[in-house]
Design a protein around this motif. Structure first.
Motif, short mmCIF file in Angstrom:
data_model
loop_
_atom_site.label_atom_id
_atom_site.label_comp_id
_atom_site.label_asym_id
_atom_site.label_seq_id
_atom_site.Cartn_x
_atom_site.Cartn_y
_atom_site.Cartn_z
N ARG A 87 41.85 41.65 38.36
CA ARG A 87 41.69 40.25 38.75
C ARG A 87 40.73 39.52 37.81
O ARG A 87 40.96 38.37 37.44
CB ARG A 87 41.21 40.16 40.20
CG ARG A 87 41.06 38.75 40.69
CD ARG A 87 41.30 38.63 42.19
NE ARG A 87 40.27 39.26 42.99
CZ ARG A 87 39.22 38.59 43.50
NH1 ARG A 87 39.09 37.31 43.28
NH2 ARG A 87 38.34 39.21 44.22
N ALA A 91 41.32 36.32 35.46
CA ALA A 91 40.48 35.13 35.68
C ALA A 91 39.98 34.53 34.38
O ALA A 91 39.55 33.38 34.35
CB ALA A 91 39.30 35.48 36.57
N THR A 92 40.08 35.27 33.27
CA THR A 92 39.63 34.69 32.00
C THR A 92 40.63 33.67 31.46
O THR A 92 40.29 32.91 30.56
CB THR A 92 39.42 35.78 30.92
OG1 THR A 92 40.68 36.39 30.64
CG2 THR A 92 38.43 36.83 31.38
N GLY A 93 41.85 33.69 31.97
CA GLY A 93 42.83 32.75 31.40
C GLY A 93 43.76 32.11 32.40
O GLY A 93 44.51 31.20 32.06
N CYS A 94 43.71 32.57 33.64
CA CYS A 94 44.66 32.07 34.65
C CYS A 94 43.90 31.34 35.75
O CYS A 94 43.05 31.93 36.42
CB CYS A 94 45.44 33.25 35.23
SG CYS A 94 46.54 32.75 36.57
N PRO A 95 44.18 30.06 35.96
CA PRO A 95 43.43 29.29 36.95
C PRO A 95 43.83 29.54 38.40
O PRO A 95 43.20 29.01 39.30
CB PRO A 95 43.73 27.83 36.56
CG PRO A 95 45.02 27.89 35.83
CD PRO A 95 45.12 29.24 35.19
N ASP A 97 44.07 31.11 42.05
CA ASP A 97 43.17 31.89 42.90
C ASP A 97 43.90 33.17 43.29
O ASP A 97 44.79 33.15 44.14
CB ASP A 97 42.79 31.06 44.13
CG ASP A 97 41.80 31.80 45.02
OD1 ASP A 97 41.31 32.88 44.59
OD2 ASP A 97 41.51 31.30 46.12
N HIS A 99 42.53 35.89 44.60
CA HIS A 99 41.84 36.64 45.65
C HIS A 99 42.88 37.06 46.70
O HIS A 99 43.77 36.27 47.03
CB HIS A 99 40.77 35.73 46.27
CG HIS A 99 39.84 36.46 47.19
ND1 HIS A 99 40.19 36.81 48.46
CD2 HIS A 99 38.56 36.88 47.02
CE1 HIS A 99 39.16 37.42 49.03
NE2 HIS A 99 38.16 37.48 48.18
N ASN A 114 45.93 31.34 29.53
CA ASN A 114 45.58 30.51 28.39
C ASN A 114 46.70 29.50 28.20
O ASN A 114 46.96 28.72 29.08
CB ASN A 114 45.28 31.34 27.15
CG ASN A 114 44.00 32.16 27.34
OD1 ASN A 114 43.10 31.73 28.06
ND2 ASN A 114 43.92 33.31 26.72
N GLU A 115 47.43 29.54 27.07
CA GLU A 115 48.44 28.50 26.88
C GLU A 115 49.85 28.99 27.20
O GLU A 115 50.81 28.24 27.03
CB GLU A 115 48.37 27.97 25.45
CG GLU A 115 48.65 29.04 24.42
CD GLU A 115 48.45 28.52 23.01
OE1 GLU A 115 49.32 27.80 22.53
OE2 GLU A 115 47.42 28.85 22.40
#
Lengths: 150, 926
Positions: A87, A91-95, A97, A99, A114-115
């Protein structure tokens, strides 16, 4: 250390024509399609909700009435991210949630890493990410980077 | 530790067993683990830590937090150096090197200050009065060198910067007593809580006073609570998105992490910043905020001075004075601007402190630090008193930190008792607690005091009460104009200590109540942020990912030069050893015209459009007629936008009665796919049609040239490929090595040409098979550059190159197509306009014996531009230069000789038809 693995398989996009997609899917594939925002597995076949009247199914599907069935086996790339850190790697690239309270065991959603546009599905102990083949190297390299593997 | 002349014998949250060495302006000092650079400098008795921006006045540490306007430093060296840090925020580490940013050669001895070089140049409003065009570049260079905004590293920063997204139920900003209480409460039932605090230690203003270890333990034990220390909330955006930068310097791993936190509710426990007082000489090193002097004593065990004088307008400073005395800092006097002394006056007097009610400060004395202060009765009825001191603690009350609240769309109101802006109405889900909720300390007395010398309001940008008076006299009476005219509040601290004082001083000058002066709105970031944190890992190869071809390895093996074309990494061409670009293009073009070439066309957009209404839908989407397209046939299609301008073009195939394959320009599949979805979902939901983007599913190669058919036959396809069945603009399905393939007889080169598509995972094999099948025929792989030259010889349109968003179909020779169509389609109304009188620029062919440059202007008899060249190049087939141009009335000027103007050079060229080669199209069947 999170584990990254390419998922090999056959992918079929099933799109239903207006208003009769769910019925056409059920009649043709023999099981009901998953509800919005979810995936399910029936008799070993995984089906993911993509958008209204559109699903991505594992394995081959024959043409059926009221449906546009498209083999995307060569057009998509899938990777499994698993492990305790899965997770936080996402979380470093995917907005989204991700959880467990917000993204449960049957969750399946569109997002980006990311993109790169991705479709995320929760797996037991990790996540499945599906993206366009032409950008697979971007997703793969970004994930490796985020996981500290490169 | 020797040298730390101002370290108190005990107290403070520092580890006296862990001395740390550091340098400031080249001199070596020692501090302790737990110090900030500011506390360590004060412990060493260093008073001058920087120079002001405009006047280069010596400045000392004024605060103990991120509101610091004076102690601005450059830390580190080489690639890791970081400019414009506040010494009050820099945690000390062994070997730290720091310099004052705004001083040369150093803060203690500054050349610009000695020569007075800047003062006359930089009057208030200097932006507008002095630095006028065309010499702005000269002035900005001078300012940056001498004014010193710090130095960016010349080398790439080797540090790692990370980003992270997080979601929570409650985000608490501020880890003081109020914030900790809120976090404990919010997370009690297992809610997801994030607590963000800018300091390395929780407790806020109560650090050193109260022990928060137990609270921290409670929070740390909760699996759904996360505490971020050394983390500053920078912005509060719509839908409760808060950005936070977490400083991890000194830890292994990333240097900083940039958080984007989506919160259900936000609790602001951001506390309050103490206001300076506006009195003459208030910028002399040794004058600091009373709360800061207390923080240095209690948190760091540092006496900022040995003989302190407190100047205040509120009761709280009396307690501060007592706290200082308790910590071992000598306090000799307290001047209260209010006529009556506070209730703790007797307690202070009992400890030998002289308390002077109704007194203000009118001057300070001293060279590199304050040595004495002059106090005088504010009613003018009495004598000045000079008191020797080495520390002046000032307090003008407290400003709740409403910056994030204001960013979130909340509105503030003026609290007259505390003279501060406090939250009024909320626009997003949040609440404030602690000092951020309301101003609690009533204040009195005047906003500013007159006396000897300038009284500073904005310390970093050197804006004095006198400057505000000057601006008001020049009628800059709006606070927004005042800010821009004087640069007040525009320094690194963004007015954290100066904005409210400026409003107060202006209200005093204009005799207008403070709320009517107003306040400027706050914007992100709350505190400066590094570019590194914003960039994260999107560097180098990760900066922007290009789409890659299934046969990329084959292209590399073939010596391709790969470039970015519309987001795809594609072969520009396949240069032979030492071959120049133009030679390569001509060789590849000639091979296609005379033999056979092989081209990777995989990026061509492919959208399946299916459903009972598919034909009706495409009839509305395209400007030309698609209803009459027979199954098994292809047709060129032109799409217009709502204004009738050319949007995209491509080949449409009718796969079945209710199924089409829509071809888009390379790289255009995503855009056109969204365009189709928008019309389906928003305008024509009654149409029963679905769209699937299959661009990446298929790899496509193009065999082009008179020998293309020979190669196709040699591939051993299980498909009908004879000329009768597979005539020009037909397609057929088949198998290759047991896998499905599509063969389309379409041509962008003007030669006999086959587009063969296979599932992408077979793309590399197909490329190799074509090379092998064509080896005996001398097949030549060709790239995008040769293809562009081939289509230019044919006058085939390249949308986006030969068109712009004002190009109508009739400008490119397709006017009849739209007019002939009776059904409605997107952009139709515009095609029915009478444009003949418009003298519109229309696409025309151009030929010349001399080189033609893209962008060259076509000049009329009057020497004015009538249009320009859109595509150009040498035609190896024709032996001369060919081009396309958008020229006024171009289509009706065939045969005319015109003058081209290209970057100062003129040449002659002839206008003519678009197609320069094989206008009859005989080559398609050669």
């Amino acid at each position: 250390m999170p584990d990254l693995a390419v998922i090999d398989g056959r992918w079929t996009s099933v799109r239903g024509f207006r208003g009769r997609g769910r019925d056409a899917f059920a009649a043709h594939l023999g099981f009901a399609p998953p509800q919005a925002g979810t995936w399910h597995e029936v008799e070993g076949r995984v089906a993911r909700w993509i958008e209204p009247d559109a699903w991505l199914v594992d394995g081959a599907v024959a043409e059926g009435p009221g449906l546009l069935v498209t083999d995307l086996s060569a057009g998509l790339f899938a990777v499994r991210v698993s492990g305790a850190e899965a997770r936080s790697v996402l979380a470093t690239g995917c907005p989204l949630d991700l959880h467990p309270r917000a993204f449960g065991a049957d969750a399946c959603a569109a997002s980006v890493f990311n993109e790169v546009q991705i479709r995320v599905r929760r797996l037991n102990g990790g996540f499945e990410l599906v993206c366009d083949r032409a950008l697979s190297h971007v997703l793969w390299n970004d994930l490796r980077e985020a996981a500290g593997l490169s | 530790m020797s040298g730390q002349s101002h370290r108190l014998p005990s107290g403070g949250r520092i580890d006296r067993g862990r001395p740390l060495r550091f340098t400031f302006d080249g001199r070596a000092y020692t501090g302790f683990d737990g110090d900030t650079l500011a506390s360590a400098l004060l412990a060493n008795g260093v008073r001058v830590v920087g120079r002001s921006f405009r006047l280069h006045r010596a400045r000392g540490v004024m605060s103990a937090g991120l509101e610091e306007p004076n102690a601005i430093v450059q830390v580190g060296r080489g690639a890791l150096t970081e400019p414009n840090l506040k010494a009050t925020e820099v945690l000390l580490y062994d070997g730290l090197e720091a310099r004052a940013v705004n001083a040369w050669p150093n803060a203690a001895f500054d050349l610009a200050a000695v020569t007075g070089l800047f003062a006359p140049l930089l009057s208030p409003g200097f932006y507008y009065k002095t630095f006028l065009w065309p010499r702005w570049g000269f002035y900005s260079g001078l300012i940056r060198r001498m004014g010193g905004l710090g130095l960016a590293p010349r080398e790439p920063d080797p540090s790692r910067y990370e980003k992270a997204f997080e979601t929570c139920d409650v985000l608490v900003i501020g880890g003081g007593a109020a914030g900790l209480a809120a976090a404990v409460e919010a997370g009690a039932d297992g809610a997801r809580v994030i607590l963000v605090d800018d300091k390395p230690e929780l407790g806020g203003a109560a650090i050193g006073e109260t022990d928060f270890a137990e609270v921290e333990q409670v929070l740390g034990a909760r699996p759904e609570t996360r505490v971020l220390k050394r983390a500053v909330a920078l912005g509060w955006y719509d839908h409760n998105l808060i950005t936070v930068v977490e400083d991890l310097t000194g830890n292994p791993g990333p240097r900083q992490r940039f958080w984007k936190i989506r919160a259900g509710r936000v609790v602001l426990a951001t506390g309050a910043y103490e206001r300076p007082l506006v009195f003459p000489g208030n910028d002399r090193p040794g004058v600091m905020l009373a709360g800061a002097a207390r923080a240095y004593a209690l948190r760091f065990g540092v006496a900022a001075g040995r003989r302190a004088v407190v100047v205040t307008n509120n009761d709280q400073s009396y307690q501060t004075a007592l706290d200082l005395l308790d910590a071992g800092v000598g306090v000799v006097a307290l001047a209260d601007l209010r006529p009556e002394a506070g209730p703790l006056a007797e307690a202070l007097r009992a400890r030998g402190v002289q308390v002077l009610a109704g007194h203000g400060a009118v001057a300070t004395h001293g060279g590199r630090g304050v040595k004495a202060i002059d106090l005088a009765p504010l009613d003018g009825a009495g004598q000045r008193v000079r008191i020797a001191c080495d520390l002046v603690c000032m307090s003008g009350g407290w400003n709740p930190v409403v910056h994030l609240f204001s960013q979130s769309g909340g509105s503030v109101t003026w609290d007259p008792a505390s003279r501060a802006f406090v939250p009024l109405t909320w626009r997003q889900a949040g609440e404030a607690t602690g000092d951020a909720a309301a101003a609690k300390v009533p204040v009195g007395g005047p906003w500013s005091m007159a006396g000897d010398g300038p009284a500073f309001v904005d310390f970093q940008n050197d804006v004095t009460a006198g400057d505000i008076r000057s601006a008001a006299q020049e009628h800059y009476v709006s606070v927004e104009h005042l800010k821009r005219y004087t640069t007040l509040g525009m320094a690194l601290d963004q007015g954290k200590t100066s904005n409210v004082n400026a409003i107060g001083v202006l209200s005093q000058i204009l005799q207008k109540p403070e709320p009517r002066i107003g306040t400027t709105r706050f914007r992100p970031p709350f505190s400066p942020v590094t570019v590194g944190a914003l960039a994260g890992r999107r560097l180098g190869d990760l900066f922007h990912g290009l789409r890659r071809l299934p046969a990329e390895a084959e292209h590399r093996t073939g010596g391709a030069r790969l470039e970015d074309y519309g987001g795809w990494l594609r072969p520009a061409g396949y240069p032979l050893a030492g071959e120049a670009e133009e030679t390569m293009i001509r060789r590849e073009v000639s091979a296609v015209r005379k033999g056979v070439g092989l081209y990777d066309a995989s990026p061509l957009g492919k959208l399946v459009v299916a459903g009972p209404d598919a034909a009706e839908f495409l009839q509305r989407i395209y400007a030309n007629n698609l209803k009459t397209l027979a199954v098994g046939r292809c047709r060129y299609g032109l799409m217009l936008d709502e204004h009738g301008a050319v949007l995209d073009d491509g080949v449409v195939m009718r796969l079945a009665a209710n199924r089409f394959l829509v071809g888009t320009t390379s790289g255009g599949a995503g855009r056109i796919g969204l365009w189709l979805e928008e019309w389906l979902q928003c305008e024509w939901p009654d149409l029963d049609v679905v769209v699937e983007n299959v661009t990446s599913q298929w790899a496509t190669v193009n065999l082009a040239g008179p020998q293309a058919g020979t190669i196709l036959r040699a591939l051993g396809l299980d498909a009908v490929i004879n000329d009768q069945a597979l005539s020009h603009m037909a397609f057929s399905d088949g198998l290759i090595d047991g896998a499905p393939c599509h063969i389309a007889r379409v041509s962008f080169t003007g030669e006999r040409s086959y587009e063969i598509s296979v599932p992408a995972d077979r793309g590399a094999a197909l490329w190799r098979a074509c090379l092998e099948a064509g080896a005996a025929s001398g097949i030549v792989p060709f790239g995008v550059e040769a293809l562009m030259r081939l289509r230019l010889e044919k006058g085939f349109l390249h949308v986006g190159v030969d068109t712009d968003p004002t190009t109508y179909p009739e400008d490119i020779g397709y006017g009849r197509v739209g007019r002939a169509k009776v059904e409605d389609f997107i952009g139709r109304r515009s095609t029915l306009r009478e444009n003949a009188a418009d003298r519109r620029r229309r696409l025309v062919g151009v030929q010349s014996d001399r080189a033609i440059g893209v962008g060259a202007h076509v000049l009329g008899a009057d020497g004015m531009s009538q249009g320009w060249i859109t595509s150009a190049g040498f035609s190896p087939t024709l032996g001369r230069y060919v081009a396309l141009a958008l020229v006024e009335e171009g289509a009706s000027r065939h045969g005319e000789t015109v003058t081209l103007f290209d970057r100062g050079a003129r040449s002659e060229a002839r206008l003519g038809p678009l197609c320069a080669y094989d206008p009859e199209g005989a080559r398609l069947n050669a």
